[in-house]
Every structure is written in C-alpha cells, then in structure tokens.
Design an enzyme around this catalytic site. Sequence first.
Site, PDB file in Angstrom:
ATOM      1  N   CYS A 345       0.835  -1.199   0.000  1.00 25.93           N
ATOM      2  CA  CYS A 345       0.000   0.000   0.000  1.00 25.93           C
ATOM      3  C   CYS A 345       0.881   1.267   0.000  1.00 25.93           C
ATOM      4  CB  CYS A 345      -0.968  -0.036   1.176  1.00 25.93           C
ATOM      5  SG  CYS A 345      -2.355   1.119   1.012  1.00 25.93           S
ATOM      6  N   HIS A 447      -3.652  -5.403   1.243  1.00 22.45           N
ATOM      7  CA  HIS A 447      -3.245  -5.780   2.587  1.00 22.45           C
ATOM      8  C   HIS A 447      -3.704  -7.213   2.869  1.00 22.45           C
ATOM      9  CE1 HIS A 447      -2.085  -1.777   4.113  1.00 22.45           C
ATOM     10  NE2 HIS A 447      -3.090  -1.293   3.401  1.00 22.45           N
TER      11      HIS A 447
END
Length: 496
Positions: A345, A447
């Site tokens: 991310c 994630h």
Amino acid sequence: MTARCVMVLGTTSGAGKSWLATALCRWYARQGLKVAPFKAQNMSNNARVVAGGEIGSAQYFQALAARAGPEVRMNPLLLKPESDTHSQVVMLGQVDEALSRMPWRDRGAVVWPRVAAALDELRAENDVVVIEGAGSPAEINLMASDIVNLRVARHAGARCLLVTDIDRGGAFAHLYGTWALLAEADRRLIDGFVLNKFRGDASLLAPAPQMLRDLTGIPTVATLPMWRGHGLPEEDGFHEAGGANSLPLPLGEGRGEDTGRHAPTKISIVAYPRISNLDEFQPLAHLPQIHLSWARTPQDLAAADWIILPGSKHTSSDLQWLRAQGLDRAIAQHAAKGGRVLGICGGLQMLGEALIDTEGIDGNGPGLGLLPLVTVFEPRKTLRRRAARFEALQGAWSALSGVEMDGYEIHHGRSAQHPAMARAHEAMPEGLAWQSSEGHVLGLYLHGMFEDARVVHALFGAQARTLDSVFDGLADFIDTHFDTGVLTHLIGAAGE
C-alpha cells in the site's frame, strides 16, 4: 430482543481492554448466544474494510471472535491520526471531512446521536453486546465530553469490568483511583476488577484484593497471568517488550530459532511515524523460522534478508522521515545486492518514482525509484475487499506465481507505469501489484497477504496459526482464570 451489555473499561490505555473484549466475544458466542462487539470511538491507524466502509481492526477481530459479520455500526467513529495534531474522522465507515475540520470538543454533540443509534440497533439484534471503552473512564478533563466510556455504559445499562495492567506496578492504586474519581452512580456500573499480566504466585497478592473490596465494595474477579503468546495483534502501535527493535512476541515464538537445519529468515519492517495496518504481520510472529524486527536506522537493516515497507497513513511525510534517517540508501543497497524488498500500500507508493498530489491529499515528492511507477493521489478513498491471483513471477518472488489471496484495499491514490521508463512486471491484474525487472522488489496494494494461509505456505512452507484457534484460546484462558460464575452473572437479569 434487547441485548445484555458487558463493557470492558481500563485504568489506562494498553491495560488489556481490546484482547479481553475479544475473549468475551468468543466465550459468549460459544454459549450459543448471538454476540456483537461495539466501540463508540477508536483512535487507530489499524483499520479493516468491512460492510459499509472501514472500522478499527480491534472491532474487526472482535466480530470474527463473536462469529458475526464485521460492519461499521460496531465502531461508528474512527479517528485516524495523520499528524501529531490532526486526525482523519471516519463516521460509520466513511471519511467525514466536515467532522475532520470540526474542533475536537465540539464533535461529541454532533456524533453522539449516531453513535447511540448504532449501539441501539446492535442491542435490538443480538443477545449480548460486548463493549470496549477507550483509555480511562476517569480522565477528568474529558469526562464532560465523553462519548466512549461512561456515557455509553449508562446508555446501555452495561455491566462493567475494570481492567488494569499489574505488570506496570501500582495496579491497586490505579483501580482505586479510577473508582474514586467516578460519580457514585457510575461506580455502581462496575461489577468487577480484573488484574491483567500478572507474573508470579497469585496468592501473594493477598490481602490487597480484599482490602480493595472493603474500600469499594467491588470484588477482584480475575487475575490473568502474563500471556504474550495469545496470538491476537495489538490494537495499535508496536510494543517493545522484547528489546529496542523487537515485535511483541513471546519468547521462543517468531524469534527465528535456529533448529540446526537452517538459519532463520530475518525480516525487518520499517517503522515510520505514520505506520498503519501493522497488525497484518502478526501471523509471521508465530512462525519459528522467521525473525521479525522493526527498523528505524540503516543499522537495523544490515542483517535483513527481507525489508518490508508497510502501509502509511501519510505516505509523503513518512517517506521524508525515511530519507532523513538514511534508510532510503540502505533499502536501495539491499535491493542492489539481491535482497528482497516488499512494499504494501503506502510502501508500494514509496517504491515508485514519484508522488503527485494536486488535490492536497497527501503531498508531492520523489519516490525511492525501485519500481517504475507514478502515484497520483485522488480525493476518493479506495475501500474494498478483493480476491486476486499472482501472475507468473520471477526470481525471489517466484514461489507466489499463480497463488490466490484474499485481501483488502484501503488507500488514497492510484499507481501506474511511468510512461518514460522500462515497464514493470504486473504481478497482479488491475493495477494491484508490480514486480521490478530484476525480480527482487515487489509492491502491492492488497493488505493481508500474510493472513492468507496459501501465501504463507507458498513463501515459507508452513501453516500460520488460524484466527479461530486464537479466539478459542482466548476464551479458554478467561474461562480458566475468571472466578466461577462471573461471566454468566454479567449477562444475567438485573439485580442478579
């Protein structure tokens, strides 16, 4: 249906509220009851994508422990710190810019009706609601604007446990002082004291529990032994019980024990100031062939086999911090020598060539230049759960080729190939992941890769501990250490 409410309050932050609430969720669910967690307001950069938006990770795990579907009513207000003086406000799963701009003490009157409504809806749909407080209920500078502790307890008619960390010292003073600062009506909400993280012979605590009961009328209903290996991620931040750069691991677990067959894989996670979603690395902490550590200096990366750049709540400022420490050069040198680098991310965004922000979302700046990508920040926040498959990868990450994983996206910005540079290898479809041309550097937006058993098995040939086994272990633990009948009494009829 009107749920009985059990609330966990604490004498301080870090006393053990989150994990105890999680244990209670599983314990009551195992009694055949319909259970939901609730926390009115959470401050954390650890968040999960659920039905309706995002909530704090603690309530996400509590919902799973309760065998309930996680959703935004379980944590209606989430504050995500972006700097030391500013937080992004998430109301019922979505960023609320007006609330984010509002002075902190003015928010209570605005948000309380929505907080109370979420709680009332959960109470109407469940047999038990397990409520978690925040910090301490006796912060005298905050009590007038409280929307997360006593106001919630009163509204729900909750039976409350007050937990303290006895390992810090001063536990009985903490319990008595908290009780003494409460109004008489609020004192009557507390059904029991809980001593958490005790090391030693519990009989040596006498006569303090009885003396405390004589002073307050409240029994100490549990003395919980120190248990570092319970397996539940910490609610927020990282706790350095094992040394300056150690993750919060029990001795002998996740420390990379050398079994004599091969040396452990050393994984260093860069711990920048606005680190987020660090709880996703918890499964690695229980693999004996892995040694995890935090990195804040180049020296911390010297012996690493892998370097992980985790998520960030403010990518550009964390990237500036990383450069100020000299970590940028250490990461580049590691990759040049063939060491693995993984960016997730915000970490992926840092690995690219540039951050472009024309909307005032995060900030502009050059990236680390390890992936030929450009990230453009957009006002709209991406929040979604995704299932994806890795493409055929090469070199260091080839074991992931064809592996499917379930994860979640929670980010501002979109990354794409730099038009003037050699193409990166697309590691996942739809702009979810890329691999460098030489194969050592991998970045992805998803994630949760280490929470997926398929990924863990592909990379390490091991099985990670399942969350269900963690939750059952927590329930067994409190079943053993709470006084007989207390947990049932907490959800009994009024006056029992």
